[in-house]
Write a protein that holds these residues in place. Structure first.
Motif, mmCIF file in Angstrom:
data_model
loop_
_atom_site.group_PDB
_atom_site.id
_atom_site.type_symbol
_atom_site.label_atom_id
_atom_site.label_comp_id
_atom_site.label_asym_id
_atom_site.label_seq_id
_atom_site.Cartn_x
_atom_site.Cartn_y
_atom_site.Cartn_z
ATOM 1 N N ASN A 149 -2.657 10.761 -9.789
ATOM 2 C CA ASN A 149 -2.167 9.388 -9.724
ATOM 3 C C ASN A 149 -1.341 9.018 -10.946
ATOM 4 O O ASN A 149 -0.424 8.197 -10.868
ATOM 5 N N GLN A 248 4.102 -3.107 -1.229
ATOM 6 C CA GLN A 248 2.866 -2.577 -1.777
ATOM 7 C C GLN A 248 1.704 -2.943 -0.850
ATOM 8 O O GLN A 248 1.398 -4.111 -0.648
ATOM 9 N N PRO A 375 2.018 7.188 -1.663
ATOM 10 C CA PRO A 375 2.851 6.135 -2.262
ATOM 11 C C PRO A 375 4.180 5.931 -1.538
ATOM 12 O O PRO A 375 4.726 4.833 -1.565
ATOM 13 N N GLU A 380 3.099 2.188 -4.975
ATOM 14 C CA GLU A 380 2.430 2.759 -6.146
ATOM 15 C C GLU A 380 1.289 1.906 -6.703
ATOM 16 O O GLU A 380 0.385 2.434 -7.350
ATOM 17 N N ASN A 383 -2.032 3.000 -5.489
ATOM 18 C CA ASN A 383 -2.018 4.416 -5.130
ATOM 19 C C ASN A 383 -3.318 5.122 -5.478
ATOM 20 O O ASN A 383 -3.779 5.993 -4.734
#
Length: 471
Positions: A149, A248, A375, A380, A383
């Motif tokens: 990550n 997101q 992602p 992100e 994530n």
């Protein structure tokens, strides 16, 4: 040293996705973001011996401690369960700022070391399960999830090849230990070797993890124009095949799209096949009558190709597309199972080594693809949690590829086990054909270059933020 304060802007594209621009990596952590490739890679190399060295070590442990084949591979299976299970809660705690990346790495280092110290000094199977499988699994899982990550957060604009490179360390880092376990690992000195391995992991991960630091939410490198990157094929060669997430997604939103559960199911299946190949290639090579050098070399080839293949597919996926590359890799993994069985059955050394090569590529290359695909589909910001959910599939894949596979071998022999593994790998490949990026319709990339009038002006707001100090 990082500066006390830095100015950043939040730029919103016409899809509503926010990019935080203006802070350099040196502002945030006092060094270039290249550190967040090399340090995770080294840490992944250190803990790789857990998964890729076990097949070479288990026979000596059986002889020394009186354990059975089932005992040793249930140890590996439960290890895989905890290694995968920790990814989601650890990611959630990181994203809520309860624990830092550094804390996760240091905890992972201690638990990983305990895992090997336990089996080095006690034949008690219960202690082995608690120390090696539970604590060792948690430790390796913390290191794995944090490293993967970290790369995605610091390289949002070019994650494919870098994620694959870091992920590859988790495989070929075990190569020296495979040869050690095959040649100098015996009932007379195994305890010393295992203690040294545990110490090596502890020190290496502590040193790497001390420098880990996450970027702020929505962070974007200031040298890359995010609006141009998200719409200009000339600036972003990967754009046509791997368009950025439209926004997101929180974990629940990602689940409701149906795509995260589908990724999870694919990884359950192929993860089990992968661990089966890793765990049982050495025992099958011995049963097939190959000598110790061939046995060790086949495992070494598997690990090397497994690791380098992860870097290769990361690069390839930037050009062919993440989903298309994933489907291809899973088909290769299926073919490898049938090939290893055939080569071992006819006792052909060169064919066996060739299919060990193919198995190495197919049994690991899908991990960085899933790590980059998450992602790509969900953004992100969440994530660590979203990928943790997908990676938790290894909970079930680990059981299937270890303890259950050992039972299948006892009941059906290696022939039945390899045929079953190849067949279900094909099923996983078919399932990937149904993956679709949430919220994006066909042709949307062209639309992004000429946004509607109402959204033609990107919303840009300036802010000045005080940077957090080192944690």
């Amino acid at each position: 040293m990082s500066s006390a304060a830095a100015t950043f802007q939040e730029i919103t594209d016409h899809n509503g996705r926010v990019y935080r621009v203006g802070e350099s990596p040196r502002d945030i952590m006092g060094r270039s973001r290249g550190w967040m490739v090399w340090l995770p890679w080294l840490a992944m190399m250190a803990v790789s011996v857990f998964e890729y060295g076990w097949g070479a070590a288990e026979q000596t442990l059986e002889k020394s401690y009186g354990w059975t084949l089932g005992d040793t591979f249930w140890l590996a299976s439960i290890w895989a369960v905890f290694q995968a299970a920790v990814a989601f809660p650890a990611g959630r705690l990181r994203e809520k700022n309860v624990i830092s990346a550094r804390t996760a790495m240091l905890a992972g280092a201690v638990c990983s070391g305990i895992g090997y110290f336990t089996i080095a000094n006690s034949s008690n199977l219960v202690l082995a399960f608690l120390g090696y499988s539970v604590l060792g699994g948690i430790g390796a899982g913390l290191v794995y999830a944090t490293c993967i990550n970290m790369v995605g957060k610091w390289f949002p604009e070019k994650r494919g090849a870098r994620t694959g490179f870091v992920n590859g360390g988790f495989a070929y880092g075990a190569v020296p230990f495979i040869y050690i376990f095959s040649y100098v690992f015996n009932p007379g000195d195994f305890s010393i070797v295992l203690n040294l391995v545990g110490l090596y992991m502890l020190v290496a991960v502590v040193v790497c993890g001390f420098f880990f630091k996450d970027p702020p939410k929505n962070w974007w490198p200031s040298e890359v124009d995010p609006l141009a990157w998200a719409s200009d094929h000339g600036k972003n060669r990967s754009l046509a095949k791997n368009p950025p997430a439209v926004r997101q997604f929180s974990p629940m939103q990602a689940i409701r799209t149906g795509m995260l559960p589908l990724m999870w199911l694919c990884l359950v299946i192929i993860g089990g096949v992968s661990l089966f190949g890793i765990n049982f290639e050495v025992p099958f090579a011995k049963v097939s009558g190959f000598g110790p050098f061939v046995v060790a070399s086949s495992a070494g080839i598997l690990s090397i190709v497994n690791g380098t293949g992860r870097a290769l597919v990361g690069w390839l996926s930037d050009r062919l597309g993440r989903k298309q590359t994933l489907t291809l890799v899973l088909l290769i993994a299926a073919a490898a199972q049938f090939g290893v069985l055939w080569a071992g059955s006819i006792h052909n050394l060169w064919l066996f080594m060739f299919f060990a090569f193919v198995t190495g590529f197919g049994s690991g290359a899908f991990y960085p693809l899933f790590a980059a695909l998450v992602p790509d589909y969900f953004g992100e910001n969440n994530n660590a949690t979203n990928y943790g959910l997908v990676y938790s599939a290894k909970l079930f894949g680990g059981i299937g590829g270890g303890g259950i596979a050992a039972g299948v071998i006892v009941a059906w022999g290696y022939t039945g086990a390899y045929l079953l593994a190849g067949g279900i790998a094909i099923v996983a490949a078919v399932l990937t054909l149904f993956l679709r990026q949430p919220g994006r319709k066909r042709g949307i990339i062209e639309d992004l270059t000429t946004p509607p009038a109402a959204a033609s002006e990107a919303a840009v707001s300036g802010h000045t933020s005080r940077l957090a100090g080192s944690d």
